[in-house]
Design an enzyme around this catalytic site. Structure first.
Site, PDB file in Angstrom:
ATOM      1  CB  ILE A 100     -16.973 -26.593  -5.386  1.00  0.00           C
ATOM      2  CG1 ILE A 100     -17.833 -27.530  -5.869  1.00  0.00           C
ATOM      3  CG2 ILE A 100     -17.358 -24.944  -4.989  1.00  0.00           C
ATOM      4  CD1 ILE A 100     -18.504 -28.148  -4.553  1.00  0.00           C
TER       5      ILE A 100
ATOM      6  CG  HIS B 214     -13.699 -20.832  -3.258  1.00  0.00           C
ATOM      7  ND1 HIS B 214     -12.277 -20.352  -2.580  1.00  0.00           N
ATOM      8  CD2 HIS B 214     -14.852 -20.189  -2.532  1.00  0.00           C
ATOM      9  CE1 HIS B 214     -12.631 -19.424  -1.777  1.00  0.00           C
ATOM     10  NE2 HIS B 214     -13.779 -19.191  -1.593  1.00  0.00           N
TER      11      HIS B 214
ATOM     12  NE  ARG C 170      -8.221  -2.498  -8.080  1.00  0.00           N
ATOM     13  CZ  ARG C 170      -8.812  -3.761  -8.550  1.00  0.00           C
ATOM     14  NH1 ARG C 170      -9.269  -3.546  -9.888  1.00  0.00           N
ATOM     15  NH2 ARG C 170      -9.087  -4.684  -7.961  1.00  0.00           N
TER      16      ARG C 170
ATOM     17  CG  ASP D  20      -8.037 -24.691  -5.557  1.00  0.00           C
ATOM     18  OD1 ASP D  20      -8.343 -23.864  -6.304  1.00  0.00           O
ATOM     19  OD2 ASP D  20      -8.141 -24.757  -4.489  1.00  0.00           O
TER      20      ASP D  20
ATOM     21  CE  LYS E 136      -3.805  -2.277   2.347  1.00  0.00           C
ATOM     22  NZ  LYS E 136      -4.611  -2.209   3.542  1.00  0.00           N
TER      23      LYS E 136
END
Length: 372
Positions: free
Chosen positions: A131, A129, A94, A159, A65
């Site tokens: 699933i 996720h 960003r 994943d 940040k």
């Protein structure tokens, strides 16, 4: 002396969870210097001393940040061969760390991006996720019993198989390209597409008329009684994979399956009766008694092992398939090589961000300016 195959490569890993760290682990296991950038002044998302996904690499905590933190990441990435990140699309941009910026700093950089839906498309910015990703790819539909609901295969398919492992492969492909051409690029690894890719053989079976859309009715999804699991007398489980004629014949010999029913191996109409008979037969003895009965028969019958049993199994012990590092039992690096070595897993120790940055060329004053 043998060296790891990826020795000499430097990869920056933006700390995340799941598939990104898995890709970083794989690259580190095979010799790449992987430097994980943790956010803030605390370690990232788990306990590094006990998490195998974070093994064999150092990390540095930087405040993303702040301008000095961002500048430090850019400086590190400028010395790297690759970078991997697993944020939603647009987050790195960003922060001022998008591929346009980092590739301008380092044109040879391979910029790996791990997401569920990909960098673009209608769902690119939606959360999800494993699933969810494997549901959309069609993979989840294939898991589960006949007449039952789809069953999530933990998070192996999206994943790790279709995510982190695919990202590691893509990174290496792009790194080879960069070595030949001097040209870096972005690797867009989406778990939806990766999990779809893992289903390629099943799509082929479907095209050949050999795979039904009905879950739990096919050769490899538990539909065939000779490719299924069975409970034993003591509550254990046996896995049967006797598909080919020789293996199926061995199964019949050991179990004494002599009547004509068993001649109909690939007749789905016979499968319910065959499954019922096999289930009854396997319930008559304890699991390890069956293991002994099938030993050396080539019937493709094995015990279903739990975590501790798998680590202790003689075959796995002989090949050192599991290792202990920092008191944590974990899978060993894989695959293996004849001319190279993999890295012995080492769990993270006490943080020393200043030392990591010093090794990367940061002066004491620059380290102090980062609050470390």
């Amino acid at each position: 002396m043998a060296t790891p195959p990826l020795a000499g490569l430097r990869i920056v890993e933006m700390a995340g969870i799941g598939p990104g760290p898995f890709a970083g682990m794989m690259l580190a296991d095979h010799g790449a210097e992987v430097i994980r950038i943790d956010r803030g002044v605390q370690p990232g998302f788990s306990d590094p001393a006990r998490d195998p996904l974070l093994r064999s690499r150092r990390s540095v905590a930087l405040d993303l940040k702040t301008p000095p933190g961002i500048a430090a990441v850019r400086r590190i990435a400028a010395t790297a061969d690759g970078l991997i990140e697993g944020f939603r699309p647009g987050v790195m941009e960003r922060l001022g760390l998008g591929p346009e910026v980092l590739l301008a700093d380092n044109p040879r950089l391979v910029y790996g991006r791990m997401t569920g839906w990909g960098q673009d498309g209608p769902l690119a910015h939606e959360p999800g996720h494993d699933i969810n990703y494997i549901a959309l790819s069609g993979a989840l539909h294939a898991f589960g019993p006949a007449g039952g609901k789809p069953a999530a295969p933990i998070n192996m398919v999206g994943d790790f198989g279709g995510g982190g492992m695919l990202l590691a492969f893509g990174m290496l492909a792009a790194l080879l390209h960069a070595q030949r051409s001097g040209e870096g690029q972005v690797v867009d690894a989406a778990m939806t597409e990766g999990s779809a890719l893992l289903m390629s053989m099943i799509w082929g079976f479907r095209a050949m008329g050999r795979w039904s859309d009905a879950r739990g009715t096919n050769l490899l999804d538990g539909g065939a009684p000779f490719y299924d699991t069975y409970e034993t007398q003591d509550g254990g489980w046996i896995a049967v994979g006797a598909i080919e004629p020789a293996f199926y014949a061995a199964l019949r010999r050991v179990l004494g399956l002599d009547d004509a029913l068993w001649d109909r191996q690939f007749d789905p109409a016979a499968w319910p009766a065959m499954r019922e008979a096999l289930a009854a037969r396997f319930r008559t003895r304890p699991r390890d008694t069956w293991v002994a009965a099938f030993a050396g028969t080539e019937a493709c019958v094995t015990p279903v092992l739990g975590f501790d049993e798998a680590a202790a199994h003689p075959h796995n012990r002989d090949r050192a398939a599991f290792v202990t590092a920092g008191g944590v039992v974990q899978p060993a690096p894989a695959p293996r090589y004849t001319a190279s070595v993999t890295v012995a897993p080492a769990m993270a120790t006490a943080r020393d961000d200043a030392a990591v940055l010093a090794d990367l060329g940061f002066s004491p004053a620059e380290v102090a300016a980062l609050g470390l």
